[in-house]
Scaffold this motif. Structure first.
Motif, short mmCIF file in Angstrom:
data_model
loop_
_atom_site.label_atom_id
_atom_site.label_comp_id
_atom_site.label_asym_id
_atom_site.label_seq_id
_atom_site.Cartn_x
_atom_site.Cartn_y
_atom_site.Cartn_z
N UNK A 156 0.83 -1.21 0.00
CA UNK A 156 0.00 0.00 0.00
C UNK A 156 0.87 1.26 0.00
N UNK A 157 2.14 1.10 0.31
CA UNK A 157 3.06 2.25 0.37
C UNK A 157 3.41 2.74 -1.04
N UNK A 158 4.01 3.94 -1.16
CA UNK A 158 4.42 4.43 -2.48
C UNK A 158 5.42 3.47 -3.14
N UNK A 159 5.44 3.47 -4.48
CA UNK A 159 6.27 2.54 -5.27
C UNK A 159 7.73 2.50 -4.79
N UNK A 160 8.32 3.68 -4.57
CA UNK A 160 9.75 3.74 -4.18
C UNK A 160 9.99 3.06 -2.83
N UNK A 161 9.06 3.27 -1.90
CA UNK A 161 9.20 2.66 -0.57
C UNK A 161 9.06 1.15 -0.64
N UNK A 162 8.11 0.72 -1.48
CA UNK A 162 7.89 -0.73 -1.65
C UNK A 162 9.16 -1.36 -2.21
N UNK A 163 9.75 -0.71 -3.22
CA UNK A 163 10.94 -1.30 -3.84
C UNK A 163 12.13 -1.32 -2.89
N UNK A 164 12.18 -0.35 -1.99
CA UNK A 164 13.27 -0.33 -0.99
C UNK A 164 13.22 -1.62 -0.16
N UNK A 165 12.00 -2.02 0.23
CA UNK A 165 11.83 -3.26 1.01
C UNK A 165 12.17 -4.48 0.16
N UNK A 166 11.70 -4.45 -1.10
CA UNK A 166 11.95 -5.57 -2.03
C UNK A 166 13.45 -5.71 -2.25
N UNK A 167 14.10 -4.58 -2.47
CA UNK A 167 15.54 -4.55 -2.76
C UNK A 167 16.34 -5.26 -1.66
N UNK A 168 15.93 -5.03 -0.42
CA UNK A 168 16.64 -5.64 0.72
C UNK A 168 16.57 -7.17 0.67
N UNK A 169 15.46 -7.70 0.12
CA UNK A 169 15.30 -9.16 0.05
C UNK A 169 16.19 -9.78 -1.03
N UNK A 170 16.48 -9.00 -2.08
CA UNK A 170 17.25 -9.54 -3.20
C UNK A 170 18.74 -9.20 -3.13
N UNK A 171 19.11 -8.30 -2.22
CA UNK A 171 20.52 -7.93 -2.11
C UNK A 171 21.26 -9.04 -1.35
#
Length: 215
Positions: free
Chosen positions: A192-207
Motif C-alpha cells: 500500500x506504500x508508495x512505489x519507491x518505498x515498496x521497492x526499498x523493502x523488495x531490494x533488501x530481500x534480493x541484495x
C-alpha cells in the motif's frame, strides 16, 4: 508407445532442468497490488527474467500452435486451463532462456497449480523449489482505487469485475500463501506504500548478504 515417448521426454526435460538448477521466486498479489511494476524493478536491478503465466498462455494462443488452439478453446468454453499445460510452458521458457534466475508472476494461482508444480519440478534429482514467495499485500480499497484510476474506460476493470477478481484471489491464492508461510518461505511486503518505498523493502530481500555487509 506414446507413454514411452512421454516418459522419456519428461526424463530429458527433468535432466535438463536439474542440470540448469534455476533459481525461482514466485510473485503473488491481488489485482492492482503493483507486482508488475516491482517485477520490472527487480529485472532491472537484479537481472532476473520475468515470466508471467498469463502472458505465456496468451503467447501460445497467438502462436497458432495446436496447443494454443486447445488453450483458446478451453478459455472460450469457460474451462480452467490444466496446471500441467501452464507448467509445461513455464518449463519450456526456463529451459530456452540463458538466464538462471526467474520471477514467476501470478503462479501458482491455487493449490492445484502448486501441487502440479511440485510434482513436475520437485521430483527432479535436485528438486527445484521456490527460493521464496514474494507476496504483495495490499488492502482491497487501495487496489480498487489504483485499478479504477489507471484503467478508465476498460470494461474488464469496472468495480464489480475488480471485486470478483479480488474474491477469486482470496479464495484461490491465499491457501497457497498460507502453505508456503508454514514453510517459512513467504516474504510479505506492504504494497500500500508508495512505489519507491515498496521497492526499498523488495531490494533488501534480493541484495546478497555479502553486498549488505560491504555496504
Amino acid at each position: 508407445m506414446g507413454t514411452v515417448v512421454e516418459a522419456s521426454s519428461k526424463e530429458a526435460s527433468g535432466s535438463s532442468l536439474s542440470q540448469k538448477k534455476p533459481k525461482v521466486v514466485f510473485v503473488l498479489g491481488g489485482p492492482g497490488s503493483g507486482k508488475g511494476t516491482q517485477c520490472a524493478n527487480i529485472v532491472e536491478h537484479f537481472g532476473y527474467t520475468h515470466l508471467s503465466a498469463g502472458d505465456l498462455l496468451r503467447a501460445e494462443i497467438k502462436s497458432g500452435s495446436e496447443n494454443g488452439t486447445m488453450i483458446q478453446n478451453m478459455i472460450k468454453e469457460g474451462k480452467i486451463v490444466p496446471s500441467e499445460v501452464t507448467i509445461k510452458l513455464l518449463e519450456k521458457a526456463i529451459l530456452e532462456n540463458e538466464n538462471d534466475k526467474f520471477l514467476i508472476d501470478g503462479f501458482p494461482r491455487n493449490e492445484e497449480n502448486r501441487a502440479a508444480f511440485e510434482s513436475v519440478f520437485g521430483d527432479l534429482q535436485t528438486g527445484i523449489t521456490p527460493e521464496f514467495v514474494l507476496y504483495f499485500d495490499c488492502p482491497q480499497e487501495e487496489m480498487e482505487k489504483r485499478l479504477l484510476s489507471r484503467n478508465q474506460g476498460r470494461e474488464d476493470d469496472n468495480i464489480d469485475t475488480i471485486r470478483k477478481r479480488f474474491k477469486v484471489f482470496l479464495e484461490s491464492s491465499l491457501p497457497v500463501i498460507e502453505y508456503y508461510n508454514s514453510k517459512e518461505k513467504v516474504r510479505k511486503i506492504d504494497a500500500a506504500k508508495p512505489v519507491e518505498e515498496v521497492f526499498k523493502t523488495v531490494k533488501a530481500l534480493f541484495t546478497p548478504v555479502v553486498d549488505k555487509a560491504a555496504a
